[in-house]
Motif scaffolding. Structure first.
Motif, PDB file in Angstrom:
ATOM      1  N   LEU A 101      36.196  44.061  39.173  1.00 59.56           N
ATOM      2  CA  LEU A 101      36.426  42.889  40.027  1.00 59.56           C
ATOM      3  C   LEU A 101      37.147  41.795  39.264  1.00 59.56           C
ATOM      4  O   LEU A 101      38.136  41.224  39.744  1.00 59.56           O
ATOM      5  CB  LEU A 101      35.091  42.370  40.558  1.00 59.56           C
ATOM      6  CG  LEU A 101      35.147  41.034  41.316  1.00 59.56           C
ATOM      7  CD1 LEU A 101      35.970  41.178  42.595  1.00 59.56           C
ATOM      8  CD2 LEU A 101      33.732  40.545  41.632  1.00 59.56           C
ATOM      9  N   TRP A 102      36.649  41.489  38.052  1.00 63.23           N
ATOM     10  CA  TRP A 102      37.290  40.425  37.258  1.00 63.23           C
ATOM     11  C   TRP A 102      38.723  40.816  36.909  1.00 63.23           C
ATOM     12  O   TRP A 102      39.616  39.973  36.882  1.00 63.23           O
ATOM     13  CB  TRP A 102      36.497  40.156  35.973  1.00 63.23           C
ATOM     14  CG  TRP A 102      35.029  39.913  36.151  1.00 63.23           C
ATOM     15  CD1 TRP A 102      34.027  40.331  35.345  1.00 63.23           C
ATOM     16  CD2 TRP A 102      34.371  39.171  37.210  1.00 63.23           C
ATOM     17  NE1 TRP A 102      32.801  39.919  35.808  1.00 63.23           N
ATOM     18  CE2 TRP A 102      32.983  39.202  36.949  1.00 63.23           C
ATOM     19  CE3 TRP A 102      34.818  38.500  38.339  1.00 63.23           C
ATOM     20  CZ2 TRP A 102      32.052  38.577  37.777  1.00 63.23           C
ATOM     21  CZ3 TRP A 102      33.890  37.879  39.178  1.00 63.23           C
ATOM     22  CH2 TRP A 102      32.531  37.917  38.898  1.00 63.23           C
ATOM     23  N   ASP A 103      38.945  42.108  36.668  1.00 62.45           N
ATOM     24  CA  ASP A 103      40.289  42.579  36.337  1.00 62.45           C
ATOM     25  C   ASP A 103      41.243  42.374  37.519  1.00 62.45           C
ATOM     26  O   ASP A 103      42.379  41.927  37.347  1.00 62.45           O
ATOM     27  CB  ASP A 103      40.237  44.062  35.957  1.00 62.45           C
ATOM     28  CG  ASP A 103      41.561  44.567  35.400  1.00 62.45           C
ATOM     29  OD1 ASP A 103      42.061  43.965  34.436  1.00 62.45           O
ATOM     30  OD2 ASP A 103      42.089  45.559  35.926  1.00 62.45           O
ATOM     31  N   LYS A 104      40.776  42.675  38.731  1.00 60.78           N
ATOM     32  CA  LYS A 104      41.611  42.466  39.925  1.00 60.78           C
ATOM     33  C   LYS A 104      41.931  40.987  40.115  1.00 60.78           C
ATOM     34  O   LYS A 104      43.060  40.620  40.464  1.00 60.78           O
ATOM     35  CB  LYS A 104      40.894  43.005  41.170  1.00 60.78           C
ATOM     36  CG  LYS A 104      40.985  44.514  41.345  1.00 60.78           C
ATOM     37  CD  LYS A 104      40.313  44.940  42.635  1.00 60.78           C
ATOM     38  CE  LYS A 104      40.377  46.457  42.820  1.00 60.78           C
ATOM     39  NZ  LYS A 104      41.756  46.918  43.083  1.00 60.78           N
ATOM     40  N   LEU A 105      40.956  40.135  39.895  1.00 63.17           N
ATOM     41  CA  LEU A 105      41.172  38.701  40.056  1.00 63.17           C
ATOM     42  C   LEU A 105      42.191  38.171  39.053  1.00 63.17           C
ATOM     43  O   LEU A 105      43.075  37.374  39.393  1.00 63.17           O
ATOM     44  CB  LEU A 105      39.850  37.947  39.907  1.00 63.17           C
ATOM     45  CG  LEU A 105      38.926  37.962  41.114  1.00 63.17           C
ATOM     46  CD1 LEU A 105      37.564  37.395  40.750  1.00 63.17           C
ATOM     47  CD2 LEU A 105      39.528  37.176  42.271  1.00 63.17           C
ATOM     48  N   LEU A 106      42.074  38.618  37.795  1.00 64.26           N
ATOM     49  CA  LEU A 106      43.012  38.158  36.772  1.00 64.26           C
ATOM     50  C   LEU A 106      44.416  38.677  37.043  1.00 64.26           C
ATOM     51  O   LEU A 106      45.399  37.937  36.872  1.00 64.26           O
ATOM     52  CB  LEU A 106      42.538  38.611  35.384  1.00 64.26           C
ATOM     53  CG  LEU A 106      41.298  37.892  34.850  1.00 64.26           C
ATOM     54  CD1 LEU A 106      40.871  38.500  33.520  1.00 64.26           C
ATOM     55  CD2 LEU A 106      41.580  36.403  34.662  1.00 64.26           C
ATOM     56  N   ASN A 107      44.523  39.928  37.467  1.00 65.73           N
ATOM     57  CA  ASN A 107      45.840  40.478  37.800  1.00 65.73           C
ATOM     58  C   ASN A 107      46.477  39.705  38.944  1.00 65.73           C
ATOM     59  O   ASN A 107      47.685  39.443  38.941  1.00 65.73           O
ATOM     60  CB  ASN A 107      45.729  41.956  38.178  1.00 65.73           C
ATOM     61  CG  ASN A 107      45.491  42.845  36.980  1.00 65.73           C
ATOM     62  OD1 ASN A 107      45.782  42.466  35.846  1.00 65.73           O
ATOM     63  ND2 ASN A 107      44.969  44.029  37.215  1.00 65.73           N
ATOM     64  N   TYR A 108      45.650  39.311  39.923  1.00 62.56           N
ATOM     65  CA  TYR A 108      46.167  38.533  41.045  1.00 62.56           C
ATOM     66  C   TYR A 108      46.652  37.167  40.566  1.00 62.56           C
ATOM     67  O   TYR A 108      47.736  36.717  40.946  1.00 62.56           O
ATOM     68  CB  TYR A 108      45.085  38.358  42.106  1.00 62.56           C
ATOM     69  CG  TYR A 108      45.502  37.437  43.232  1.00 62.56           C
ATOM     70  CD1 TYR A 108      46.319  37.905  44.262  1.00 62.56           C
ATOM     71  CD2 TYR A 108      45.090  36.108  43.253  1.00 62.56           C
ATOM     72  CE1 TYR A 108      46.709  37.062  45.285  1.00 62.56           C
ATOM     73  CE2 TYR A 108      45.481  35.260  44.274  1.00 62.56           C
ATOM     74  CZ  TYR A 108      46.290  35.739  45.286  1.00 62.56           C
ATOM     75  OH  TYR A 108      46.681  34.888  46.293  1.00 62.56           O
ATOM     76  N   ALA A 109      45.837  36.518  39.715  1.00 65.21           N
ATOM     77  CA  ALA A 109      46.198  35.184  39.230  1.00 65.21           C
ATOM     78  C   ALA A 109      47.481  35.220  38.410  1.00 65.21           C
ATOM     79  O   ALA A 109      48.384  34.403  38.593  1.00 65.21           O
ATOM     80  CB  ALA A 109      45.054  34.604  38.398  1.00 65.21           C
ATOM     81  N   TYR A 110      47.585  36.184  37.486  1.00 62.55           N
ATOM     82  CA  TYR A 110      48.791  36.296  36.664  1.00 62.55           C
ATOM     83  C   TYR A 110      49.991  36.692  37.512  1.00 62.55           C
ATOM     84  O   TYR A 110      51.112  36.255  37.263  1.00 62.55           O
ATOM     85  CB  TYR A 110      48.583  37.307  35.540  1.00 62.55           C
ATOM     86  CG  TYR A 110      47.823  36.763  34.373  1.00 62.55           C
ATOM     87  CD1 TYR A 110      48.364  35.764  33.577  1.00 62.55           C
ATOM     88  CD2 TYR A 110      46.549  37.238  34.056  1.00 62.55           C
ATOM     89  CE1 TYR A 110      47.651  35.251  32.499  1.00 62.55           C
ATOM     90  CE2 TYR A 110      45.829  36.731  32.980  1.00 62.55           C
ATOM     91  CZ  TYR A 110      46.389  35.743  32.205  1.00 62.55           C
ATOM     92  OH  TYR A 110      45.692  35.232  31.152  1.00 62.55           O
ATOM     93  N   GLY A 111      49.747  37.526  38.535  1.00 66.71           N
ATOM     94  CA  GLY A 111      50.831  37.919  39.419  1.00 66.71           C
ATOM     95  C   GLY A 111      51.398  36.742  40.183  1.00 66.71           C
ATOM     96  O   GLY A 111      52.613  36.629  40.369  1.00 66.71           O
TER      97      GLY A 111
END
Length: 232
Positions: A101-111
């Motif tokens: 979950l945290w990985d998806k959130l960070l990928n979204y933020a960086y994206g």
């Protein structure tokens, strides 16, 4: 019961929930119930229970045990939650992990940051073209710029390099720039370094026949080599 005691109890019971989750759970593909059950799992983990039962979760949700089990299964299948093995005193057990979950959130933020940066680069590219041409671009020219980026997938940096080549060559027009980009795409050029090397090879081959004929015009100054890596 003492109100002050209750307030202290509430304050001590706080659980930090990442703002990214609250603000962007829908953007990464979660609905309200899925987000809440993940928050509940997070709450259990923070308090030392990293593998709450379906009944434990159902008591905090408006879902029964079966619905909680189905939802957790879907969250695991869709990559929001995982079950990991842990070892303590040579005893194996299972635990929930929210790292997916945290990985998806960070990928979204960086994206989102990368997308914003790319939009700024595209906007700056139009400004650079208008500065070099000394006038606003026509609708057809704007469409050509957009096609180079969206259809031909040239980066703004590579398009700017092609513009500079046109300026150095004294052929400042969109048709000439399009020919440069077409040649680069045909030769698999995608970076400024590759463009620089390609340009140097072309100039080297152009100079060889002149050297064979001798120095016909010794006073003619040489055109300085263009530095493709100059991003200024």
């Amino acid at each position: 019961m003492d109100k002050k005691f209750m307030l202290n109890l509430l304050m001590k019971g706080d659980i930090n929930i990442p703002a990214l989750l609250i603000e962007h759970y829908h953007a990464i593909g979660l609905d309200e119930q899925e987000c809440m059950i993940l928050i509940q799992v997070h709450s259990f983990i923070i308090k030392g229970d990293d593998f709450p039962t379906f009944d434990d979760l159902a008591q905090r949700m408006t879902l029964d045990e079966t619905a909680c089990a189905d939802m957790l299964r879907r969250l695991i299948q869709h990559g929001f939650l995982s079950i990991v093995q842990k070892t303590e005193n040579q005893i194996y057990s299972e635990a929930y992990s929210l790292l997916p979950l945290w990985d998806k959130l960070l990928n979204y933020a960086y994206g989102k940051e990368s997308e914003a940066s790319e939009k700024e680069s595209e906007k700056a590219l139009y400004t650079i073209f208008e500065h070099e041409f000394g006038r606003p671009l026509s609708p057809i020219e704007c469409e050509s710029l957009a096609m180079w980026m969206d259809e031909d997938h040239h980066s703004p940096q590579l398009i700017k390099a092609a513009l500079r080549e046109a300026v150095v060559s004294g052929k400042l027009n969109f048709r000439y720039i399009d020919r440069i980009l077409f040649d680069w795409k045909k030769n698999g050029i995608k970076t400024l370094t590759q463009a620089k090397e390609h340009g140097e090879n072309i100039r080297r081959h152009q100079q060889l026949p002149r050297q064979g004929r001798g120095n016909e015009n010794p006073k003619k100054p040489k055109m300085p080599a263009y530095d493709w890596l100059d991003k200024g």
